[in-house]
Scaffold this motif. Sequence first.
Motif, PDB file in Angstrom:
ATOM      1  N   PRO A  83       0.806  -1.225   0.000  1.00  0.00           N
ATOM      2  CA  PRO A  83       0.000   0.000   0.000  1.00  0.00           C
ATOM      3  C   PRO A  83       0.836   1.271   0.000  1.00  0.00           C
ATOM      4  O   PRO A  83       0.440   2.274  -0.604  1.00  0.00           O
ATOM      5  N   LEU A  84       1.997   1.230   0.657  1.00  0.00           N
ATOM      6  CA  LEU A  84       2.874   2.402   0.647  1.00  0.00           C
ATOM      7  C   LEU A  84       3.357   2.701  -0.769  1.00  0.00           C
ATOM      8  O   LEU A  84       3.343   3.861  -1.218  1.00  0.00           O
ATOM      9  N   GLY A  85       3.775   1.669  -1.491  1.00  0.00           N
ATOM     10  CA  GLY A  85       4.214   1.870  -2.871  1.00  0.00           C
ATOM     11  C   GLY A  85       3.096   2.360  -3.761  1.00  0.00           C
ATOM     12  O   GLY A  85       3.310   3.212  -4.643  1.00  0.00           O
ATOM     13  N   SER A  86       1.877   1.859  -3.550  1.00  0.00           N
ATOM     14  CA  SER A  86       0.742   2.299  -4.353  1.00  0.00           C
ATOM     15  C   SER A  86       0.455   3.782  -4.138  1.00  0.00           C
ATOM     16  O   SER A  86       0.256   4.538  -5.095  1.00  0.00           O
ATOM     17  N   THR A  87       0.439   4.210  -2.887  1.00  0.00           N
ATOM     18  CA  THR A  87       0.162   5.617  -2.592  1.00  0.00           C
ATOM     19  C   THR A  87       1.261   6.521  -3.134  1.00  0.00           C
ATOM     20  O   THR A  87       0.982   7.560  -3.748  1.00  0.00           O
ATOM     21  N   LEU A  88       2.523   6.133  -2.927  1.00  0.00           N
ATOM     22  CA  LEU A  88       3.626   6.970  -3.394  1.00  0.00           C
ATOM     23  C   LEU A  88       3.666   7.057  -4.917  1.00  0.00           C
ATOM     24  O   LEU A  88       4.017   8.110  -5.472  1.00  0.00           O
ATOM     25  N   SER A  89       3.309   5.979  -5.601  1.00  0.00           N
ATOM     26  CA  SER A  89       3.307   6.025  -7.064  1.00  0.00           C
ATOM     27  C   SER A  89       2.231   6.971  -7.582  1.00  0.00           C
ATOM     28  O   SER A  89       2.466   7.734  -8.537  1.00  0.00           O
ATOM     29  N   ILE A  90       1.057   6.958  -6.945  1.00  0.00           N
ATOM     30  CA  ILE A  90      -0.009   7.876  -7.355  1.00  0.00           C
ATOM     31  C   ILE A  90       0.399   9.322  -7.105  1.00  0.00           C
ATOM     32  O   ILE A  90       0.194  10.206  -7.951  1.00  0.00           O
ATOM     33  N   VAL A  91       1.007   9.576  -5.945  1.00  0.00           N
ATOM     34  CA  VAL A  91       1.465  10.929  -5.635  1.00  0.00           C
ATOM     35  C   VAL A  91       2.550  11.370  -6.613  1.00  0.00           C
ATOM     36  O   VAL A  91       2.558  12.518  -7.092  1.00  0.00           O
ATOM     37  N   ALA A  92       3.478  10.472  -6.940  1.00  0.00           N
ATOM     38  CA  ALA A  92       4.575  10.818  -7.845  1.00  0.00           C
ATOM     39  C   ALA A  92       4.054  11.152  -9.239  1.00  0.00           C
ATOM     40  O   ALA A  92       4.465  12.154  -9.843  1.00  0.00           O
ATOM     41  N   TRP A  93       3.155  10.331  -9.774  1.00  0.00           N
ATOM     42  CA  TRP A  93       2.598  10.605 -11.092  1.00  0.00           C
ATOM     43  C   TRP A  93       1.808  11.910 -11.092  1.00  0.00           C
ATOM     44  O   TRP A  93       1.913  12.714 -12.035  1.00  0.00           O
ATOM     45  N   GLY A  94       1.011  12.116 -10.052  1.00  0.00           N
ATOM     46  CA  GLY A  94       0.233  13.351  -9.984  1.00  0.00           C
ATOM     47  C   GLY A  94       1.108  14.581  -9.894  1.00  0.00           C
ATOM     48  O   GLY A  94       0.849  15.603 -10.546  1.00  0.00           O
ATOM     49  N   MET A  95       2.174  14.517  -9.085  1.00  0.00           N
ATOM     50  CA  MET A  95       3.068  15.658  -8.962  1.00  0.00           C
ATOM     51  C   MET A  95       3.840  15.901 -10.247  1.00  0.00           C
ATOM     52  O   MET A  95       4.058  17.055 -10.643  1.00  0.00           O
ATOM     53  N   LEU A  96       4.257  14.830 -10.926  1.00  0.00           N
ATOM     54  CA  LEU A  96       4.979  14.995 -12.178  1.00  0.00           C
ATOM     55  C   LEU A  96       4.111  15.700 -13.216  1.00  0.00           C
ATOM     56  O   LEU A  96       4.562  16.655 -13.878  1.00  0.00           O
ATOM     57  N   ILE A  97       2.878  15.258 -13.350  1.00  0.00           N
ATOM     58  CA  ILE A  97       1.970  15.899 -14.311  1.00  0.00           C
ATOM     59  C   ILE A  97       1.706  17.343 -13.912  1.00  0.00           C
ATOM     60  O   ILE A  97       1.683  18.253 -14.762  1.00  0.00           O
ATOM     61  N   SER A  98       1.511  17.585 -12.626  1.00  0.00           N
ATOM     62  CA  SER A  98       1.210  18.941 -12.160  1.00  0.00           C
ATOM     63  C   SER A  98       2.376  19.882 -12.420  1.00  0.00           C
ATOM     64  O   SER A  98       2.179  21.013 -12.874  1.00  0.00           O
ATOM     65  N   ILE A  99       3.602  19.441 -12.140  1.00  0.00           N
ATOM     66  CA  ILE A  99       4.765  20.302 -12.336  1.00  0.00           C
ATOM     67  C   ILE A  99       4.987  20.592 -13.817  1.00  0.00           C
ATOM     68  O   ILE A  99       5.220  21.743 -14.212  1.00  0.00           O
ATOM     69  N   VAL A 100       4.902  19.546 -14.643  1.00  0.00           N
ATOM     70  CA  VAL A 100       5.123  19.730 -16.077  1.00  0.00           C
ATOM     71  C   VAL A 100       4.077  20.661 -16.685  1.00  0.00           C
ATOM     72  O   VAL A 100       4.387  21.467 -17.581  1.00  0.00           O
ATOM     73  N   ALA A 101       2.848  20.594 -16.199  1.00  0.00           N
ATOM     74  CA  ALA A 101       1.778  21.423 -16.770  1.00  0.00           C
ATOM     75  C   ALA A 101       1.722  22.812 -16.149  1.00  0.00           C
ATOM     76  O   ALA A 101       1.520  23.805 -16.856  1.00  0.00           O
ATOM     77  N   ALA A 102       1.898  22.906 -14.829  1.00  0.00           N
ATOM     78  CA  ALA A 102       1.625  24.166 -14.142  1.00  0.00           C
ATOM     79  C   ALA A 102       2.725  25.202 -14.340  1.00  0.00           C
ATOM     80  O   ALA A 102       2.427  26.398 -14.434  1.00  0.00           O
ATOM     81  N   ILE A 103       3.982  24.782 -14.415  1.00  0.00           N
ATOM     82  CA  ILE A 103       5.059  25.769 -14.483  1.00  0.00           C
ATOM     83  C   ILE A 103       5.039  26.541 -15.804  1.00  0.00           C
ATOM     84  O   ILE A 103       4.982  27.780 -15.794  1.00  0.00           O
ATOM     85  N   PRO A 104       5.076  25.884 -16.971  1.00  0.00           N
ATOM     86  CA  PRO A 104       5.014  26.686 -18.203  1.00  0.00           C
ATOM     87  C   PRO A 104       3.688  27.413 -18.363  1.00  0.00           C
ATOM     88  O   PRO A 104       3.651  28.554 -18.844  1.00  0.00           O
ATOM     89  N   LEU A 105       2.586  26.779 -17.954  1.00  0.00           N
ATOM     90  CA  LEU A 105       1.288  27.438 -18.069  1.00  0.00           C
ATOM     91  C   LEU A 105       1.217  28.665 -17.169  1.00  0.00           C
ATOM     92  O   LEU A 105       0.704  29.727 -17.577  1.00  0.00           O
ATOM     93  N   GLY A 106       1.740  28.543 -15.953  1.00  0.00           N
ATOM     94  CA  GLY A 106       1.735  29.693 -15.056  1.00  0.00           C
ATOM     95  C   GLY A 106       2.599  30.837 -15.556  1.00  0.00           C
ATOM     96  O   GLY A 106       2.246  32.011 -15.406  1.00  0.00           O
ATOM     97  N   LEU A 107       3.754  30.523 -16.154  1.00  0.00           N
ATOM     98  CA  LEU A 107       4.605  31.580 -16.712  1.00  0.00           C
ATOM     99  C   LEU A 107       3.903  32.301 -17.858  1.00  0.00           C
ATOM    100  O   LEU A 107       3.964  33.532 -17.968  1.00  0.00           O
ATOM    101  N   LEU A 108       3.243  31.530 -18.721  1.00  0.00           N
ATOM    102  CA  LEU A 108       2.531  32.147 -19.844  1.00  0.00           C
ATOM    103  C   LEU A 108       1.393  33.036 -19.363  1.00  0.00           C
ATOM    104  O   LEU A 108       1.218  34.167 -19.827  1.00  0.00           O
ATOM    105  N   ILE A 109       0.594  32.517 -18.429  1.00  0.00           N
ATOM    106  CA  ILE A 109      -0.545  33.291 -17.930  1.00  0.00           C
ATOM    107  C   ILE A 109      -0.062  34.528 -17.175  1.00  0.00           C
ATOM    108  O   ILE A 109      -0.622  35.621 -17.318  1.00  0.00           O
ATOM    109  N   GLY A 110       0.982  34.370 -16.373  1.00  0.00           N
ATOM    110  CA  GLY A 110       1.455  35.487 -15.579  1.00  0.00           C
ATOM    111  C   GLY A 110       2.044  36.622 -16.387  1.00  0.00           C
ATOM    112  O   GLY A 110       1.984  37.781 -15.958  1.00  0.00           O
ATOM    113  N   ARG A 111       2.603  36.321 -17.565  1.00  0.00           N
ATOM    114  CA  ARG A 111       3.224  37.350 -18.386  1.00  0.00           C
ATOM    115  C   ARG A 111       2.319  37.852 -19.502  1.00  0.00           C
ATOM    116  O   ARG A 111       2.744  38.656 -20.318  1.00  0.00           O
TER     117      ARG A 111
END
Length: 278
Positions: A83-111
């Motif tokens: 169960p620990l591996g299952s939870t950490l894998s879900i968190v890792a995938w979610g954070m990876l997608i969030s970082i890849v999407a949010a950083i360039p999108l936030g820079l574009l929107i902010g400027r």
Amino acid sequence: MTATQLSPGSVRKTAAGATAPGRRRALDRYLNPALGVLGVAVVLAAWQICASTGVVDPKFSSSPSGAFRALVDSFTSGDVWSPLGSTLSIVAWGMLISIVAAIPLGLLIGRNRVLYALTDPLISIMYSVPYVVFLPMLIFWFGIGADARVVIVVWSAMFPLLINVIAGARNLEQSHLQVSRVFCASRLTTLRSVAFPATLPYILAGVRQAVGRALIGAIVAELFMGSAGLGYVVQLKTSNFQTDDAMAAIAVIAIIAVLLNHGVAYLEQRLTFWSRTD
């Protein structure tokens, strides 16, 4: 021209005044964690006393000693790793997608003023409305498998990170932008070489918030729609009145949360030391 004479006493006072802030920082570095540990110990001691004296029923509230025994048993038997591996894998995938999407999108929107005006109300709504109310629709759209849990984690983590990146991009120093204009830098180059490094403190602060919310999203998803993970273990053990095992799983979640938070804080301290004013 006369030379300024410094007495030994004034030199000692100056040296003492210079080292005083350093001593206070070193004291705070060890005092704050010690006080935090002391606070946790006081709560656990009060909980144990209440369970031992019958103020609360250990069958329904567990106890620190029972939860600790269950925690040790889960590690020695290996039941916690899946169960620990299952939870950490879900968190890792979610954070990876969030970082890849949010950083360039936030820079574009902010400027871009137009993009900011168009998206600010929507982002505020998506951040403010609890994602739990959308769980029934998410189940209809994505089912109850790992895909749905990743969607919930992304929903939980992406918007605080996005808001921080937008705030950082909108608060760039004009001197940085003037330098990029002097060198005739394109917008893409400005975003990559000027906006991104300058907003790194905002980005890491957003990642720190997003990690905590990602873990919360993963646990909530496992509670409602999971068949694996630490949240599912808590729900299963609680429904079977195995409160010691449930509290052991909650303790593992708490340990993960502390480690993730301090890990990101360490990266934030190492990578953005130049932005601190103290």
